[in-house]
Design a protein around this motif. Structure first.
Motif, mmCIF file in Angstrom:
data_model
loop_
_atom_site.group_PDB
_atom_site.id
_atom_site.type_symbol
_atom_site.label_atom_id
_atom_site.label_comp_id
_atom_site.label_asym_id
_atom_site.label_seq_id
_atom_site.Cartn_x
_atom_site.Cartn_y
_atom_site.Cartn_z
ATOM 1 N N PHE A 53 -2.695 -9.054 3.696
ATOM 2 C CA PHE A 53 -2.470 -7.761 3.069
ATOM 3 C C PHE A 53 -3.393 -6.715 3.672
ATOM 4 O O PHE A 53 -4.560 -6.995 3.982
ATOM 5 N N ASP A 56 -2.632 0.363 1.646
ATOM 6 C CA ASP A 56 -1.853 1.579 1.870
ATOM 7 C C ASP A 56 -2.470 2.659 0.979
ATOM 8 O O ASP A 56 -3.520 3.184 1.322
ATOM 9 N N LEU A 94 8.362 -0.312 6.081
ATOM 10 C CA LEU A 94 7.219 0.085 5.250
ATOM 11 C C LEU A 94 7.529 1.251 4.309
ATOM 12 O O LEU A 94 6.651 1.699 3.579
ATOM 13 N N TYR A 127 8.364 -7.753 5.279
ATOM 14 C CA TYR A 127 7.190 -7.111 4.694
ATOM 15 C C TYR A 127 7.106 -7.430 3.206
ATOM 16 O O TYR A 127 8.078 -7.277 2.477
ATOM 17 N N MET A 129 5.444 -6.119 -0.089
ATOM 18 C CA MET A 129 4.887 -4.831 -0.486
ATOM 19 C C MET A 129 4.592 -4.815 -1.977
ATOM 20 O O MET A 129 5.380 -5.311 -2.787
ATOM 21 N N TRP A 131 4.607 -2.344 -4.707
ATOM 22 C CA TRP A 131 5.233 -1.033 -4.855
ATOM 23 C C TRP A 131 4.993 -0.471 -6.256
ATOM 24 O O TRP A 131 5.276 -1.127 -7.264
ATOM 25 N N SER A 138 3.404 2.654 -1.894
ATOM 26 C CA SER A 138 2.962 1.284 -1.645
ATOM 27 C C SER A 138 1.441 1.211 -1.823
ATOM 28 O O SER A 138 0.702 1.981 -1.216
ATOM 29 N N HIS A 141 0.474 -3.846 1.746
ATOM 30 C CA HIS A 141 1.559 -4.689 2.252
ATOM 31 C C HIS A 141 1.019 -5.762 3.185
ATOM 32 O O HIS A 141 -0.117 -5.664 3.676
ATOM 33 N N GLU A 143 2.665 -8.253 6.496
ATOM 34 C CA GLU A 143 3.809 -8.581 7.357
ATOM 35 C C GLU A 143 3.837 -10.091 7.575
ATOM 36 O O GLU A 143 2.866 -10.680 8.048
#
Length: 145
Positions: A53, A56, A94, A127, A129, A131, A138, A141, A143
């Motif tokens: 992670f 964001d 994203l 991804y 996320m 949210w 976000s 996140h 990947e």
């Protein structure tokens, strides 16, 4: 002379047993060691996808691990800020343009597991996320690779 022959025979048997017993164990070890580290990684990679992670809008950390055989997504050592209506998405980008919701975030700190719906393609929804629905942002996140 009988006792000397018996001791000699027993000694010879023990030497032969030790030599052949050890050599067969050594061969077994060699067979196990013939699997290279790359091959071991391929085996692991065929079963799981991993990602770290990154933050964001809010500090977010931890690991995301998707187990493809069990169709689960696990968070390990996860941590983020608290917020209103936080959901876990698997997204294609994203911006959360296209996503699959895994439901409410189970907690802001700790280890958690989510079920991945059977029709979810993780090569597209790669991804993970966190949210925030109320602010359309976000928190962080990961990947999956």
């Amino acid at each position: 002379m009988d006792s000397k022959m018996r001791k000699f025979g027993l000694s010879l048997f023990l030497v032969i047993f030790i030599i052949f017993g050890c050599s067969s164990n050594d061969n077994t070890i060699e067979v196990v060691n013939t699997i290279s580290e790359d091959e071991q990684m391929e085996i692991v990679d065929s079963v799981t996808l991993n990602g770290s992670f990154v933050s964001d809008a809010h500090p977010t950390s931890g690991e995301a691990i998707a187990n493809l055989d069990e169709a689960t997504l696990s968070f390990l050592n996860f941590k983020t800020d608290d917020g209103p209506k936080l959901l876990v998405y698997l997204t294609t980008d994203l911006n959360a343009t296209n996503f699959v919701s895994l439901g409410d975030l189970q907690g802001i700190e700790g280890d958690f597991t989510y079920n991945i719906p059977s029709n979810t393609d993780l090569s597209i929804n790669k991804y993970v996320m966190i949210w925030c629905v109320d602010f359309s942002v976000s928190f962080g996140h990961a990947e999956l690779n």
